[in-house]
Design an enzyme around this catalytic site. Structure first.
Site, PDB file in Angstrom:
ATOM      1  N   GLU A 169       0.844  -1.212   0.000  1.00  0.00           N
ATOM      2  CA  GLU A 169       0.000   0.000   0.000  1.00  0.00           C
ATOM      3  C   GLU A 169       0.869   1.249   0.000  1.00  0.00           C
ATOM      4  OE1 GLU A 169      -2.840  -0.054   3.233  1.00  0.00           O
ATOM      5  OE2 GLU A 169      -3.114   2.116   3.168  1.00  0.00           O
ATOM      6  N   GLU A 173      -2.818  10.716   2.375  1.00  0.00           N
ATOM      7  CA  GLU A 173      -4.023  10.815   3.204  1.00  0.00           C
ATOM      8  C   GLU A 173      -4.136  12.218   3.794  1.00  0.00           C
ATOM      9  OE1 GLU A 173      -5.853   7.004   4.905  1.00  0.00           O
ATOM     10  OE2 GLU A 173      -3.819   7.028   5.694  1.00  0.00           O
TER      11      GLU A 173
END
Ligand SMILES: *[C@@H]1O[C@H](CO)[C@@H](O)[C@H](O)[C@H]1NC(C)=O
Ligand SMILES: *[C@@H]1O[C@H](CO)[C@@H](O)[C@H](O)[C@H]1NC(C)=O
Ligand SMILES: *[C@@H]1O[C@H](CO)[C@@H](O)[C@H](O)[C@H]1NC(C)=O
Ligand SMILES: *[C@@H]1O[C@H](CO)[C@@H](O)[C@H](O)[C@H]1NC(C)=O
Ligand SMILES: *[C@@H]1O[C@H](CO)[C@@H](O)[C@H](O)[C@H]1NC(C)=O
Ligand SMILES: *[C@@H]1O[C@H](CO)[C@@H](O)[C@H](O)[C@H]1NC(C)=O
Ligand SMILES: *[C@@H]1O[C@H](CO)[C@@H](O)[C@H](O)[C@H]1NC(C)=O
Ligand SMILES: *[C@@H]1O[C@H](CO)[C@@H](O)[C@H](O)[C@H]1NC(C)=O
Ligand SMILES: *[C@@H]1O[C@H](CO)[C@@H](O)[C@H](O)[C@H]1NC(C)=O
Length: 368
Positions: A169, A173
């Site tokens: 991943e 964010e």
């Protein structure tokens, strides 16, 4: 980590519509799926059909080739306001990446206009939760840029990430209580790193008010994070080696865009605090629009596969293990579609028609 929390939040909804869960067929590193229900979905349940598509975990499935082959990368600039390329109900996806560029895995999208600019809005509501859309194609290294505007509310997180089926991943964010920073992070096979991999990039002009280009330049030897074309962070693959194993994201990944509620009581206290506290559902932005939202204008992808596919190659497949604790990845000409077998064409056609019958509820809206 925080994306995992989002996925966990989505589970009750899936549980209600998933017979596999009722049968108790959860899958994980120690319990792989049976041959009757061979595919372990992104959410950790065994079944057949759509469970074998995007997110299907080859390490938790019956065998490493139980999941469907993954559609290969295509260099392209996706305009998200073209909602004809977005399937609003993932139930109807059959793995044909030529038909859809994106699928809505959870939540609601809308056609929107922000400052005269058309875009896609991803919505978040108190009762409906957040929205997650995934690319139908995978990227196995490349440069990915998302032009977006984030939320601006404490507890509401906007995200642009890549996620592989074995949980490599890479994240951008945006916790909504601060709109002048973005956080970058990466994971290898879902492992929570011994040291904190997250880095906060500060000094951005307001990410709610302004369009920014956030880039993941993911190459075999290094990963760069960029804002508006400027590199803000570089991670060398060689710096991630632990006990001789490169803990660097290295498997084909889908692009995921989301807005998710981190500031709710069902989330761990640390997640709530990280996101800036509990969501205020009385916020005037929420009460006037009826939802929180984040915008995506374009996503551009420049593939950089480690080798060049032939014109017959359509997919990536996982192979046997290597000494580096990572299954091998190769090109394949195998179909990515769950019902593309000869004789089942009619079924595929019927499903396609059904998919088109699913009403796309989006209306043109101006959210502010
Ligand atoms: C793994 O799956 C098995 C079988 O469903 C289940 O019994 C077990 O609790 C799971 N383990 C974890 C850590 O979730
Ligand atoms: C997607 O379609 C299935 C099958 O028609 C339906 O049961 C489900 O409620 C739909 N999901 C959403 C989010 O509309
Ligand atoms: C996949 O979708 C494309 C575009 O809609 C279509 O032309 C093609 O026939 C589909 N493939 C199959 C095998 O149905
Ligand atoms: C969204 O807006 C675009 C650009 O104006 C338009 O082409 C598209 O048809 C719209 N989609 C829907 C579902 O209204
Ligand atoms: C990118 O870096 C250049 C050179 O340091 C600087 O002049 C420019 O303002 C930066 N752009 C952004 C968007 O930060
Ligand atoms: C946002 O939340 C973080 C994490 O709790 C906190 O450190 C920060 O001070 C908050 N910022 C603002 C502007 O409220
Ligand atoms: C994608 O293409 C559009 C239209 O040409 C352009 O305005 C936009 O800058 C491109 N986006 C990226 C991220 O390259
Ligand atoms: C690959 O090897 C690692 C380390 O031995 C192990 O944890 C993993 O489950 C193996 N994967 C497969 C697909 O055999
Ligand atoms: C894939 O390639 C092999 C070898 O060239 C060929 O026999 C097979 O028919 C191809 N399969 C598909 C689905 O095109």
């Amino acid at each position: 980590m925080f994306t995992a929390a989002f996925i966990a939040a989505a589970l009750p909804l899936l549980a209600a519509i998933t017979p596999a869960l009722a049968q108790g067929q959860t899958c994980n590193a120690t319990s792989q799926c049976s041959s009757d229900y061979p595919c372990c979905s992104e959410y950790g349940f065994c079944n057949t059909g759509t469970y074998c598509l995007g997110g299907c975990n080859p390490l938790y499935s019956n065998t490493v080739d139980s999941c469907m082959p993954m559609p290969i990368c295509e260099s392209k600039n996706y305009t998200l306001s073209d909602t004809s390329r977005i399937l609003s109900n993932a139930t109807y996806y059959n793995g044909n990446a030529s038909e859809y560029d994106w699928i809505v895995q959870q939540g609601t999208i809308m056609n929107a206009t922000s400052g005269g600019q058309t875009a896609l809005a991803m919505l978040l509501t108190e009762n409906g939760g957040g929205t997650l859309i995934s690319s139908t194609r995978y990227v196995h290294y490349g440069q990915i840029t998302a032009r977006m505007k984030t939320g601006r509310w404490a507890g509401v997180v906007t995200a642009f990430i890549t996620m592989s089926d074995i949980k490599d991943e890479i994240d951008w964010e945006f916790p909504g209580n601060i709109t002048t920073t973005g956080q970058t992070n990466y994971f290898w096979q879902g492992s929570i790193p011994a040291k904190t991999n997250g880095v906060t990039e500060s000094g951005l002009t307001d990410t709610y008010e302004n369009w920014h280009d956030f880039t993941l330049n993911w190459q075999p030897d290094a990963l760069e994070f960029l804002v508006d074309g400027n590199v803000t962070r570089t991670l060398k693959a060689s710096d991630t080696v632990v006990n001789g194993v490169s803990q660097y994201p290295n498997t084909p990944s889908r692009i995921q865009l989301s807005i998710w509620p981190a500031g709710i009581s069902s989330e761990p206290a640390g997640t709530v605090q990280w996101a800036g506290g509990m969501i205020n559902w009385q916020d005037p932005d929420y009460t006037s629009a009826g939802h929180f939202y984040a915008y995506v204008d374009t996503v551009s992808v420049t593939c950089n596969d480690p080798s060049t596919p032939t014109s017959d190659d359509t997919s990536y497949v996982y192979g046997s293990n290597t000494t580096t604790d990572t299954p091998s990845v190769s090109f394949s000409n195998a179909t990515t579609e769950i019902n593309a077998a000869a004789g089942l064409r009619a079924v595929g056609g019927a499903q396609g028609a059904l998919a088109m019958a699913v009403a796309f509820v989006a209306a043109a809206v101006t959210l502010f």
